[in-house]
Design a protein around this motif. Structure first.
Motif, PDB file in Angstrom:
ATOM      1  N   ALA A 157       1.053  -1.541   0.010  1.00 60.23           N
ATOM      2  CA  ALA A 157      -0.052  -0.157   0.009  1.00 60.23           C
ATOM      3  C   ALA A 157       0.859   1.302   0.121  1.00 60.23           C
ATOM      4  O   ALA A 157       0.582   1.990  -0.634  1.00 60.23           O
ATOM      5  N   VAL A 158       1.987   1.121   0.844  1.00 58.74           N
ATOM      6  CA  VAL A 158       2.825   2.289   0.927  1.00 58.74           C
ATOM      7  C   VAL A 158       3.475   2.648  -0.322  1.00 58.74           C
ATOM      8  O   VAL A 158       3.493   3.794  -1.007  1.00 58.74           O
ATOM      9  N   GLU A 159       3.901   1.481  -1.032  1.00 55.88           N
ATOM     10  CA  GLU A 159       4.607   1.714  -2.431  1.00 55.88           C
ATOM     11  C   GLU A 159       3.863   2.311  -3.499  1.00 55.88           C
ATOM     12  O   GLU A 159       3.934   2.953  -4.267  1.00 55.88           O
ATOM     13  N   GLU A 160       2.380   1.621  -3.290  1.00 56.15           N
ATOM     14  CA  GLU A 160       1.399   2.144  -4.492  1.00 56.15           C
ATOM     15  C   GLU A 160       1.402   3.755  -4.295  1.00 56.15           C
ATOM     16  O   GLU A 160       1.000   4.453  -5.255  1.00 56.15           O
ATOM     17  N   ALA A 161       1.159   4.239  -3.012  1.00 57.81           N
ATOM     18  CA  ALA A 161       0.915   5.482  -2.921  1.00 57.81           C
ATOM     19  C   ALA A 161       2.103   6.258  -3.219  1.00 57.81           C
ATOM     20  O   ALA A 161       1.751   7.345  -3.888  1.00 57.81           O
ATOM     21  N   ARG A 162       3.218   5.859  -3.241  1.00 59.02           N
ATOM     22  CA  ARG A 162       4.189   6.513  -3.683  1.00 59.02           C
ATOM     23  C   ARG A 162       4.231   6.726  -5.348  1.00 59.02           C
ATOM     24  O   ARG A 162       4.204   7.922  -5.923  1.00 59.02           O
ATOM     25  N   HIS A 163       3.880   5.503  -6.037  1.00 58.67           N
ATOM     26  CA  HIS A 163       3.608   5.717  -7.340  1.00 58.67           C
ATOM     27  C   HIS A 163       2.587   6.478  -7.732  1.00 58.67           C
ATOM     28  O   HIS A 163       2.766   7.152  -8.681  1.00 58.67           O
ATOM     29  N   PHE A 164       1.422   6.368  -6.897  1.00 59.83           N
ATOM     30  CA  PHE A 164       0.353   7.379  -7.247  1.00 59.83           C
ATOM     31  C   PHE A 164       0.520   8.662  -7.233  1.00 59.83           C
ATOM     32  O   PHE A 164       0.270   9.729  -8.060  1.00 59.83           O
ATOM     33  N   ALA A 165       1.576   9.264  -6.174  1.00 60.88           N
ATOM     34  CA  ALA A 165       1.926  10.603  -5.965  1.00 60.88           C
ATOM     35  C   ALA A 165       2.687  11.069  -7.376  1.00 60.88           C
ATOM     36  O   ALA A 165       2.581  12.169  -7.569  1.00 60.88           O
ATOM     37  N   ALA A 166       3.532  10.148  -7.495  1.00 63.69           N
ATOM     38  CA  ALA A 166       4.644  10.696  -8.704  1.00 63.69           C
ATOM     39  C   ALA A 166       3.550  10.847  -9.977  1.00 63.69           C
ATOM     40  O   ALA A 166       3.821  11.728 -10.694  1.00 63.69           O
ATOM     41  N   VAL A 167       2.623   9.845 -10.502  1.00 60.49           N
ATOM     42  CA  VAL A 167       1.923   9.901 -11.464  1.00 60.49           C
ATOM     43  C   VAL A 167       0.754  11.292 -11.327  1.00 60.49           C
ATOM     44  O   VAL A 167       0.849  11.922 -12.328  1.00 60.49           O
TER      45      VAL A 167
END
Length: 189
Positions: A157-167
Motif C-alpha cells: 500500500a505504501v509503495e503504491e501510494a508513492r507511485h500514485f503521488a508521482a503519477v
C-alpha cells in the motif's frame, strides 16, 4: 525485504519531481523529536485500514497510508487488535471522482497528443490508486494470519501510494488531476 528499505523510508516516501501544483503528501514528519513519547504509542493497523477503506476522499486514503508508512518505519504498528466484524468489500468507499465506467465506454486517444498522454497517465493513476485500496483491503479482510502477511500487504500500500503521488504530480504538471477523466470500474469488482 529490500536492504535499502530503511534508507528509502527515511528519505521520505513521496519525493516527486517538482512541478506546478504537486500532490501534497507530507514526508515523515519530525514529530518524534518534538514528542519522543509518540514512539511508545502503538497504532492499530485495522483502525488505519478503516480510515482508508471507508472514507471517500483521496486525501484521506493517502493520509492513512502516510501514517501507515510512519508507523512501519518506527515499529509502531500494532497487529494484535482485531475488528469486531470485518466489513464486506462492497462497503469500501471510493471517491466521487473519477466517474467509474465500463472499459468500453472510455474514449481511445493517441499518445501523440497532450490529451492522449493525460488520458494514459490518468489510467495509470487509477491503477495505482486502486492498488492502494486493494493492498489495504487484503490486510484488513483476513484476520488471524501471521504478522508478516499484514506487513507485506501494508508495505505494498505504501509503495503504491508513492507511485500514485508521482503519477499525480506528472498529471498536475500537464494541467490535469486524478479524477478529471472517467476511469474503468473493473479494477475493483
Amino acid at each position: 525485504r529490500d536492504p535499502n528499505y530503511r534508507a528509502t523510508m527515511q528519505r521520505g516516501l513521496y519525493n516527486v519531481p517538482p512541478g506546478p501544483a504537486p500532490v501534497t503528501i507530507v514526508t515523515r514528519p519530525d514529530s518524534l523529536a518534538q514528542n519522543p513519547s509518540s514512539m511508545l504509542t502503538k497504532t492499530h493497523f485495522h483502525a488505519l485500514a478503516e480510515a482508508c477503506l471507508f472514507q471517500p476522499g483521496i486525501e484521506a486514503k493517502l493520509a492513512a497510508t502516510q501514517t501507515l508508512a510512519d508507523c512501519l518505519l518506527d515499529g509502531r504498528l500494532d497487529y494484535s487488535a482485531r475488528p469486531l466484524a470485518v466489513r464486506p468489500a462492497t462497503a469500501v468507499i471510493f471517491p466521487e471522482r473519477p466517474l467509474l465506467v465500463e472499459p468500453r465506454q472510455l474514449r481511445r486517444r493517441s499518445l501523440h497528443s497532450a490529451a492522449g498522454r493525460i488520458a494514459f497517465l490518468h489510467a495509470v493513476a487509477h491503477i495505482e490508486f486502486t492498488a492502494i485500496v486493494l493492498a489495504w483491503d487484503m490486510a484488513y479482510r483476513f484476520p488471524g494470519l501471521p504478522e508478516a502477511f499484514y506487513r507485506d500487504w501494508l508495505q505494498i500500500a505504501v509503495e503504491e501510494a508513492r507511485h500514485f503521488a508521482a503519477v499525480q504530480a506528472r498529471l498536475r504538471s500537464l494541467g490535469a488531476a486524478y479524477g478529471d477523466l472517467p476511469a474503468a470500474r473493473g479494477l475493483w469488482e
